[in-house]
Design an enzyme around this catalytic site. Sequence first.
Site, PDB file in Angstrom:
ATOM      1  CE  LYS A  22      -1.648   1.625   3.902  1.00 50.33           C
ATOM      2  NZ  LYS A  22      -1.274   3.043   4.145  1.00 50.33           N
ATOM      3  CG  ASN A  23       2.595   2.639   3.694  1.00 53.03           C
ATOM      4  OD1 ASN A  23       1.267   2.926   3.610  1.00 53.03           O
ATOM      5  ND2 ASN A  23       3.242   2.360   4.743  1.00 53.03           N
ATOM      6  CB  CYS A 116      -4.115   6.589  11.182  1.00 49.02           C
ATOM      7  SG  CYS A 116      -4.827   5.096  10.427  1.00 49.02           S
ATOM      8  NE  ARG A 121       0.173  10.786  10.345  1.00 51.84           N
ATOM      9  CZ  ARG A 121      -0.158   9.615   9.805  1.00 51.84           C
ATOM     10  NH1 ARG A 121      -1.216   8.991   9.799  1.00 51.84           N
ATOM     11  NH2 ARG A 121       0.682   8.980   8.565  1.00 51.84           N
ATOM     12  CG  ASP A 305       3.408   1.667   9.596  1.00 49.99           C
ATOM     13  OD1 ASP A 305       3.207   2.714  10.323  1.00 49.99           O
ATOM     14  OD2 ASP A 305       3.375   1.623   8.346  1.00 49.99           O
ATOM     15  NE  ARG A 397      -7.161   4.669   5.740  1.00 56.17           N
ATOM     16  CZ  ARG A 397      -6.622   5.365   6.325  1.00 56.17           C
ATOM     17  NH1 ARG A 397      -6.969   5.880   7.715  1.00 56.17           N
ATOM     18  NH2 ARG A 397      -5.627   5.913   5.731  1.00 56.17           N
TER      19      ARG A 397
HETATM   20  C1  UD1 Z   1       4.327   7.073   6.418  1.00 53.80           C
HETATM   21  C2  UD1 Z   1       3.697   5.831   6.204  1.00 53.80           C
HETATM   22  C3  UD1 Z   1       2.925   5.313   7.482  1.00 53.80           C
HETATM   23  C4  UD1 Z   1       4.498   5.439   8.380  1.00 53.80           C
HETATM   24  C5  UD1 Z   1       5.197   6.309   8.618  1.00 53.80           C
HETATM   25  C6  UD1 Z   1       6.531   6.319   9.332  1.00 53.80           C
HETATM   26  C7  UD1 Z   1       2.688   6.040   4.100  1.00 53.80           C
HETATM   27  C8  UD1 Z   1       1.388   6.046   3.110  1.00 53.80           C
HETATM   28  N1  UD1 Z   1       2.528   5.924   5.176  1.00 53.80           N
HETATM   29  O1  UD1 Z   1       3.616   8.132   6.763  1.00 53.80           O
HETATM   30  O2  UD1 Z   1       2.630   4.107   7.428  1.00 53.80           O
HETATM   31  O3  UD1 Z   1       3.978   5.131   9.962  1.00 53.80           O
HETATM   32  O4  UD1 Z   1       5.621   7.031   7.182  1.00 53.80           O
HETATM   33  O5  UD1 Z   1       7.289   5.252   9.005  1.00 53.80           O
HETATM   34  O6  UD1 Z   1       3.876   5.704   3.481  1.00 53.80           O
HETATM   35  N2  UD1 Z   1       6.136  15.030  10.538  1.00 53.80           N
HETATM   36  C9  UD1 Z   1       6.017  16.470  10.655  1.00 53.80           C
HETATM   37  N3  UD1 Z   1       5.870  17.254   9.641  1.00 53.80           N
HETATM   38  C10 UD1 Z   1       5.944  16.992   8.313  1.00 53.80           C
HETATM   39  C11 UD1 Z   1       5.860  15.434   8.041  1.00 53.80           C
HETATM   40  C12 UD1 Z   1       6.091  14.625   9.191  1.00 53.80           C
HETATM   41  O7  UD1 Z   1       6.294  16.805  11.795  1.00 53.80           O
HETATM   42  O8  UD1 Z   1       5.654  17.585   7.306  1.00 53.80           O
HETATM   43  C13 UD1 Z   1       6.299  13.961  11.497  1.00 53.80           C
HETATM   44  C14 UD1 Z   1       5.186  13.243  11.618  1.00 53.80           C
HETATM   45  O9  UD1 Z   1       4.084  13.954  12.486  1.00 53.80           O
HETATM   46  C15 UD1 Z   1       5.477  11.899  12.315  1.00 53.80           C
HETATM   47  C16 UD1 Z   1       6.919  11.993  11.730  1.00 53.80           C
HETATM   48  O10 UD1 Z   1       7.346  13.038  11.071  1.00 53.80           O
HETATM   49  O11 UD1 Z   1       5.783  12.293  13.678  1.00 53.80           O
HETATM   50  C17 UD1 Z   1       6.981  10.718  10.467  1.00 53.80           C
HETATM   51  O12 UD1 Z   1       6.116  10.986   9.596  1.00 53.80           O
HETATM   52  P1  UD1 Z   1       6.417  10.770   8.004  1.00 53.80           P
HETATM   53  O13 UD1 Z   1       7.773   9.791   7.963  1.00 53.80           O
HETATM   54  O14 UD1 Z   1       6.185  11.923   7.359  1.00 53.80           O
HETATM   55  O15 UD1 Z   1       5.229   9.693   7.999  1.00 53.80           O
HETATM   56  P2  UD1 Z   1       4.125   9.574   6.787  1.00 53.80           P
HETATM   57  O16 UD1 Z   1       4.724   9.817   5.384  1.00 53.80           O
HETATM   58  O17 UD1 Z   1       2.669  10.252   7.110  1.00 53.80           O
END
Ligand code: UD1
Length: 417
Positions: A22-23, A116, A121, A305, A397
Amino acid sequence: MALWHINGGNRLEGACTVQGSKNAVLPMLAASVIAGADTELMNVPVLSDVDVSLQILRNLGCQAVQSGNDVYINSKNLSDNHIPCEMMKSMRSSVLFMGALLARCGEVHMCAPGGCMLGERPIDIHLDVMRKLGADVRCDDSEIVCRAEKLRGTRIELPFRSVGATENAMLAACGAEGTTEIYGAAMEPEIVDLQEYLRKLGAYMSGAGTDRIVISGFSPDSHVGHRVIPDRIVASTILCAAASCGGDIELIGVAPQHFSQIQLFLNTAGCDIISGKRNVRLRSNGKLHHTGRVITAPYPGFPTDVQPLLMAALLKAEGDTFFTENIFERRFAHVAEFRRFGADIEICGKTARVKGVKTLKGTNAFAADLRGGAALLIAGLESEGKSVVHDKDYICRGYEIFDRKLRALGADIVMEI
Ligand code: UD1
C-alpha cells in the site's frame, strides 16, 4: 463499520502469498499525473486507500481503472488541479498530489490531509519543500494553494527523515529546472520503488535507499509498466500472528530483506525463521519470551507500523518487553484495547512495558487506527474463546481480503460488514 469475529486458539499452518505494498503504490498513483503517460501498475492491492486515489485521479480528468490487482491510468487529459476536501480528508497520502500536480501544472489547490490519528501529523516539512523549490505556498483554515511559474532545482535538507516529505520532494523535483538534491532523505524500500517508477516515467533520479537523492531532469515517456513491491508490513503482521498462535507458515513472493528487523525480534522471541530469496518460513510453538527493548526509528530501524503488531505477539511472552515509540506521539491506542484481553501493560511517556501474562481471554475490542486494528486481530487469534474487533473501516485500508488469508492458514475469523 466492520466486525471481525474471531474464535481464538488455532495454530496457523500453510503457505500464504503477500499483497502488493500500500505504502509503495499510493505515491505511484499520485506520480502518475506527472508525465501525462499511459501507465499500468501491477500487484496493486484492492484497498479503500487505493480506491480513493483512483477517485482523485478521475476527478482530475484522468482515466483510472482497477481490474483485480492491475491498475490502468492515462493522465494525458488531466484537466484540473483542485482536490475536493472530502477526498483529501479520507487519507494522509492525498498530500502527495501536492508535489505531483505542482510538477505537472505549476499549481495545486487542496486542503489538509486526513489519515489515522497517531498524534499531531503536520505537513510543515512538505510545505517547506515546495517553497524551497520555488513555489508560492498559501495556507488558510480551508485551503492550501501552491503556485510556481517555474520550479527550480535546489538543495533540500529535511529536518527529519519523513517518508511523505521525501516522496513529495521527489515528485515536485521532477517538474523543476536544474538539479535537486534531497539530503536527510527517508530510506524506506517504498522510496526505492517510487524512484524505479519515476525513472520509468522519465525522471533522471538516483540515490533512493540512501539519505541523498538527486533529481536532475525529466523527459516523459509515453507508456510505463511497473510491478509494485510486496507489502513488508502485511508480511510482518502474518509473521506476528503465527509467532503468537504457534504454527508453521511460509510467506511466498516477499522481499525478506525489507522486514529483517521483525524476523530478528521474532527469532529472539524463540521462533525458527528461515528466509530465502523470495520466501520466509516461520515455525513457532507459541511459547515466546521477551525481546528486551524495541525502539522505533526510521528505516532501517524498527518500523513504527510494526510496533503494535509485535506488541500483540508478545502479550503472553515470558518476561518484560519495553516498546519505545519515537516516530508518532500517540501510537499506543491499542494498549487500552489489549488490556481488555487481560494484557498487563504500563505506559510511561514514550515507552510501554509489556509484562507477559499466562493467558488472554477473548473480548470486544475497538480499532482506533489501521495497524493498531490489525494488532487487535492478532490479540483475538491468540486469546482463548471468542472476540469481536469493532473496526470503523481502518483495517481494510491496508489489508486485502485479510480474513480469507488468515482462514486459509487455519484461523477461525470472519469479517462481517
Ligand atoms: C509513512 C507511512 C506510515 C508510516 C510512516 C513512518 C505511507 C502512506 N505511510 O507516513 O505508514 O507509519 O511513514 O514510517 O507511506 N512530520 C512532521 N511534519 C511533516 C511530516 C511529518 O512533523 O511535514 C512528522 C510526523 O508527524 C511523524 C513523523 O514526522 O511524527 C514521521 O512522519 P512521516 O515519515 O512523514 O510519515 P508519513 O509519510 O505520514
